[in-house]
Design a protein around this motif. Structure first.
Motif, PDB file in Angstrom:
ATOM      1  N   PHE A  31       0.718  -1.276  -0.214  1.00 49.95           N
ATOM      2  CA  PHE A  31       0.100  -0.091  -0.108  1.00 49.95           C
ATOM      3  C   PHE A  31       1.004   1.224   0.062  1.00 49.95           C
ATOM      4  O   PHE A  31       0.457   2.207  -0.499  1.00 49.95           O
ATOM      5  CB  PHE A  31      -0.709   0.012   1.099  1.00 49.95           C
ATOM      6  CG  PHE A  31      -2.100  -0.877   1.026  1.00 49.95           C
ATOM      7  CD1 PHE A  31      -2.783  -0.792   0.026  1.00 49.95           C
ATOM      8  CD2 PHE A  31      -2.448  -1.910   2.091  1.00 49.95           C
ATOM      9  CE1 PHE A  31      -4.049  -1.728  -0.197  1.00 49.95           C
ATOM     10  CE2 PHE A  31      -3.496  -2.819   1.910  1.00 49.95           C
ATOM     11  CZ  PHE A  31      -4.400  -2.636   0.934  1.00 49.95           C
TER      12      PHE A  31
ATOM     13  N   GLY B 193      -4.466   9.734  -7.163  1.00 49.34           N
ATOM     14  CA  GLY B 193      -5.315   8.749  -6.874  1.00 49.34           C
ATOM     15  C   GLY B 193      -5.097   7.642  -5.918  1.00 49.34           C
ATOM     16  O   GLY B 193      -5.393   7.335  -4.786  1.00 49.34           O
ATOM     17  N   LEU B 194      -3.905   6.766  -6.420  1.00 51.14           N
ATOM     18  CA  LEU B 194      -3.595   5.564  -5.892  1.00 51.14           C
ATOM     19  C   LEU B 194      -2.865   5.864  -4.328  1.00 51.14           C
ATOM     20  O   LEU B 194      -3.035   5.174  -3.324  1.00 51.14           O
ATOM     21  CB  LEU B 194      -2.329   4.980  -6.491  1.00 51.14           C
ATOM     22  CG  LEU B 194      -3.101   3.991  -7.980  1.00 51.14           C
ATOM     23  CD1 LEU B 194      -2.023   3.418  -8.537  1.00 51.14           C
ATOM     24  CD2 LEU B 194      -4.259   3.226  -7.257  1.00 51.14           C
TER      25      LEU B 194
ATOM     26  N   GLN C  11      -4.988   6.807  -1.484  1.00 52.72           N
ATOM     27  CA  GLN C  11      -5.944   5.369  -1.194  1.00 52.72           C
ATOM     28  C   GLN C  11      -4.916   4.624  -0.356  1.00 52.72           C
ATOM     29  O   GLN C  11      -5.362   3.855   0.605  1.00 52.72           O
ATOM     30  CB  GLN C  11      -6.297   4.487  -2.451  1.00 52.72           C
ATOM     31  CG  GLN C  11      -7.403   5.526  -3.162  1.00 52.72           C
ATOM     32  CD  GLN C  11      -7.872   4.849  -4.349  1.00 52.72           C
ATOM     33  OE1 GLN C  11      -7.745   3.632  -4.661  1.00 52.72           O
ATOM     34  NE2 GLN C  11      -8.541   5.722  -5.342  1.00 52.72           N
ATOM     35  N   GLY C  12      -3.795   4.372  -0.885  1.00 57.76           N
ATOM     36  CA  GLY C  12      -2.595   3.434  -0.217  1.00 57.76           C
ATOM     37  C   GLY C  12      -2.536   4.160   1.272  1.00 57.76           C
ATOM     38  O   GLY C  12      -2.345   3.229   2.183  1.00 57.76           O
TER      39      GLY C  12
ATOM     40  N   ALA D  32      -4.600   5.757   3.114  1.00 56.49           N
ATOM     41  CA  ALA D  32      -5.776   5.421   4.038  1.00 56.49           C
ATOM     42  C   ALA D  32      -5.774   3.857   4.391  1.00 56.49           C
ATOM     43  O   ALA D  32      -6.097   3.610   5.548  1.00 56.49           O
ATOM     44  CB  ALA D  32      -6.937   5.686   3.394  1.00 56.49           C
ATOM     45  N   GLN D  33      -5.270   2.971   3.663  1.00 50.83           N
ATOM     46  CA  GLN D  33      -5.287   1.492   3.928  1.00 50.83           C
ATOM     47  C   GLN D  33      -4.163   1.335   5.067  1.00 50.83           C
ATOM     48  O   GLN D  33      -4.261   0.803   5.912  1.00 50.83           O
ATOM     49  CB  GLN D  33      -5.085   0.750   2.605  1.00 50.83           C
ATOM     50  CG  GLN D  33      -6.124   0.754   1.610  1.00 50.83           C
ATOM     51  CD  GLN D  33      -7.368   0.114   2.067  1.00 50.83           C
ATOM     52  OE1 GLN D  33      -7.190  -0.839   2.963  1.00 50.83           O
ATOM     53  NE2 GLN D  33      -8.491   0.437   1.666  1.00 50.83           N
TER      54      GLN D  33
ATOM     55  N   ALA E 249      -4.084  10.884   3.494  1.00 52.64           N
ATOM     56  CA  ALA E 249      -5.111   9.979   3.284  1.00 52.64           C
ATOM     57  C   ALA E 249      -6.520  10.588   2.591  1.00 52.64           C
ATOM     58  O   ALA E 249      -7.492   9.961   2.347  1.00 52.64           O
ATOM     59  CB  ALA E 249      -5.374   9.103   4.440  1.00 52.64           C
TER      60      ALA E 249
ATOM     61  N   THR F 115      -8.940  12.455  -0.006  1.00 47.44           N
ATOM     62  CA  THR F 115      -8.761  12.018  -1.429  1.00 47.44           C
ATOM     63  C   THR F 115      -8.669  13.358  -2.020  1.00 47.44           C
ATOM     64  O   THR F 115      -9.010  14.451  -1.436  1.00 47.44           O
ATOM     65  CB  THR F 115     -10.406  11.560  -1.967  1.00 47.44           C
ATOM     66  OG1 THR F 115     -11.243  12.546  -1.312  1.00 47.44           O
ATOM     67  CG2 THR F 115     -10.636  10.278  -1.281  1.00 47.44           C
TER      68      THR F 115
END
Length: 373
Positions: free
Chosen positions: A54, A119-120, A123-124, A126-127, A254, A256
Motif C-alpha cells: 500500500f 489517486g493511488l 488510497q494506499g 488510507a489503507q 489519506a 482524497t
C-alpha cells in the motif's frame, strides 16, 4: 521518427533501471523499520508485506521524477561520450529539438505520477492508516511471541513466556519486569518483577483485558539495593497495555483529491498544491536534465552528475520548505509552491539557451575582431 524512438527507448530503459534501484533502497529502509516494530511485538508480521504494498504508490510518486532526471543524464551522457550526439547535431538536432523529443517520455512519466499522487497514493495511505489503527488496538497479549523477551511501553515493561497455546488463551512460565514511576511520571521508583507458572487472559465488561497469573511471586525493589519485597500469590491480575505503533503518516495524506479541492483548510490546500506539483516537477526536471547531460567526451559522463543531483535536491528541498511555510500561513495561498517551480523553470531556460547564446556572442566577437583587423 527513428531517432525519436531511439532516444525515447534509451531514456525509458535507463529510467526503469534507476527507479528500480532507488525503489529497492527506499523500500528496504522502510521495511527494516516496520520489521523492527514487528520484532518488538508492536506489529503483526503478517501485515508487513501488505503495508509495503500500500505504501508503494507513495514511494513511486517521488522516485519516478528522480529516476527520469537521472535517466536523462545517464542516457544522453553516454550518447555524448560515444559521439552519437555529435552526429545527431551535424544532422540538425538542436538542444531545443532534443528537449521536444525528451518531453514525450516525460509526458508518460508525468501522467503516471499524476495518477499516483492524486489517486493511488492517498488510497494506499488510507489503507495503511487503517491497518496501523487495527494494530494499535491490539494488546500485549495479542502480539506476544513465545520464547522471546518483548519490550513494551518504550522499554519500561518487558514480558516473556516460554509457551503460548495456539488460541493464545493460555501461557506457561511467565516473566514480567516493569519499572515503577512516581505519580507525576518523572521519577523512577524501582522495578516490579512477576513470575508465574501459568496465566490466562480475561476480558472485562468495559473491554479492558487482564492477564491472570497463577502460582507465582512478585518482587518489588531497586536494583543494587537489598530492600526487596517478595510476595507469593496464587492468583494475580495484570492489566494488558495497548502497544502504540509509531507512524509517519499524516491525516491529510489519506484525504482524497476531490475533498482537497473543495476544502478551505490551509493544510489541505497545501497538500493539493503538493500533489499538483509532482507532475509539474517531471517537466521542469526534464528541462534541467537535457542541457546538464551535455558533456565533453574528455571530461567523462559523471562530471556534471553531482552538481545536477545537488540542483535536484535543492529543488525538492525548497518545495518541502515552501510546503511547510504554506501550512503555517507564512506564504500566501496564491503564491503557494508555484514560485519554486518558476525559479527552476527560469534556471532550466538559462541552461538550455546559455550555450547557443555564448557561441553566438563568441562568433560575433570574433567577426568583429577580424573586421577591425
Amino acid at each position: 521518427m527513428i531517432v525519436f524512438r531511439y532516444l525515447s527507448r534509451e531514456v525509458l530503459v535507463t529510467l526503469s533501471a534507476m527507479s528500480a534501484v532507488l525503489l529497492v533502497i527506499i523500500m528496504s529502509g522502510r521495511f527494516i523499520k516496520y520489521l523492527a516494530q514487528a520484532a518488538q511485538g508492536l506489529l503483526d508480521p503478517g501485515v508487513l508485506f501488505m503495508i509495503m504494498a500500500f505504501r508503494l504508490p507513495g514511494f513511486l510518486q517521488l522516485i519516478l521524477p528522480l529516476g527520469l532526471f537521472l535517466g536523462i543524464l545517464m542516457a544522453y551522457g553516454r550518447l555524448y561520450l560515444d559521439s552519437e550526439m555529435t552526429v545527431l547535431s551535424a544532422t540538425g538536432m538542436s538542444q531545443q529539438r532534443l528537449l521536444v523529443y525528451t518531453m514525450a517520455p516525460a509526458l508518460l512519466v508525468a501522467l503516471l505520477v499524476a495518477w499516483l499522487s492524486m489517486g493511488l497514493a492517498p488510497q494506499g495511505v488510507a489503507q495503511v492508516a487503517s491497518i496501523l489503527n487495527q494494530q494499535d488496538a491490539l494488546t500485549e497479549f495479542d502480539t506476544l511471541v513465545p520464547g522471546r523477551f518483548q519490550a513494551m511501553r518504550d522499554g519500561s515493561r518487558v514480558t516473556y513466556t516460554k509457551e503460548l497455546s495456539a488460541d493464545r488463551a493460555e501461557l506457561a512460565d511467565i516473566f514480567i519486569s516493569e519499572k515503577r514511576f512516581s505519580r507525576t511520571g518523572d521519577k523512577e521508583r524501582g522495578i516490579t518483577v512477576l513470575v508465574a507458572e501459568s496465566g490466562r487472559q480475561e476480558i472485562q465488561a468495559d473491554g479492558s483485558r487482564y492477564l491472570i497469573l497463577q502460582n507465582g511471586y512478585r518482587y518489588d525493589g531497586n536494583p543494587g539495593q537489598a530492600d526487596y519485597r517478595a510476595i507469593q500469590y496464587d492468583t494475580y491480575g495484570v492489566l494488558l497495555p495497548k502497544p502504540s505503533v509509531s507512524s509517519e503518516i499524516s491525516e491529510r495524506e489519506a484525504v482524497t483529491t476531490a475533498e482537497l479541492i473543495g476544502s478551505d483548510n490551509p493544510r489541505f490546500q497545501s497538500e493539493l498544491q503538493w500533489r499538483l506539483s509532482l507532475p509539474l516537477l517531471v517537466f521542469i526536471v526534464t528541462l534541467l536534465a537535457v542541457p546538464l547531460s551535455r558533456v565533453n567526451p574528455r571530461q567523462g559522463r559523471f562530471l556534471k552528475l553531482l552538481p545536477a543531483i545537488l540542483l535536484y535536491m535543492t529543488y525538492l528541498a525548497l518545495l518541502i520548505a515552501a510546503r511547510s511555510a504554506l501550512d503555517k500561513g507564512r506564504i500566501p495561498q496564491a503564491l503557494g509552491l508555484w514560485w519554486v517551480h518558476g525559479v527552476f523553470l527560469l534556471i532550466g531556460l538559462v541552461l538550455l539557451y546559455w550555450e547557443p547564446l555564448r557561441l553566438k556572442w563568441a562568433s560575433r566577437r570574433a567577426g568583429s575582431e577580424v573586421a577591425h583587423a
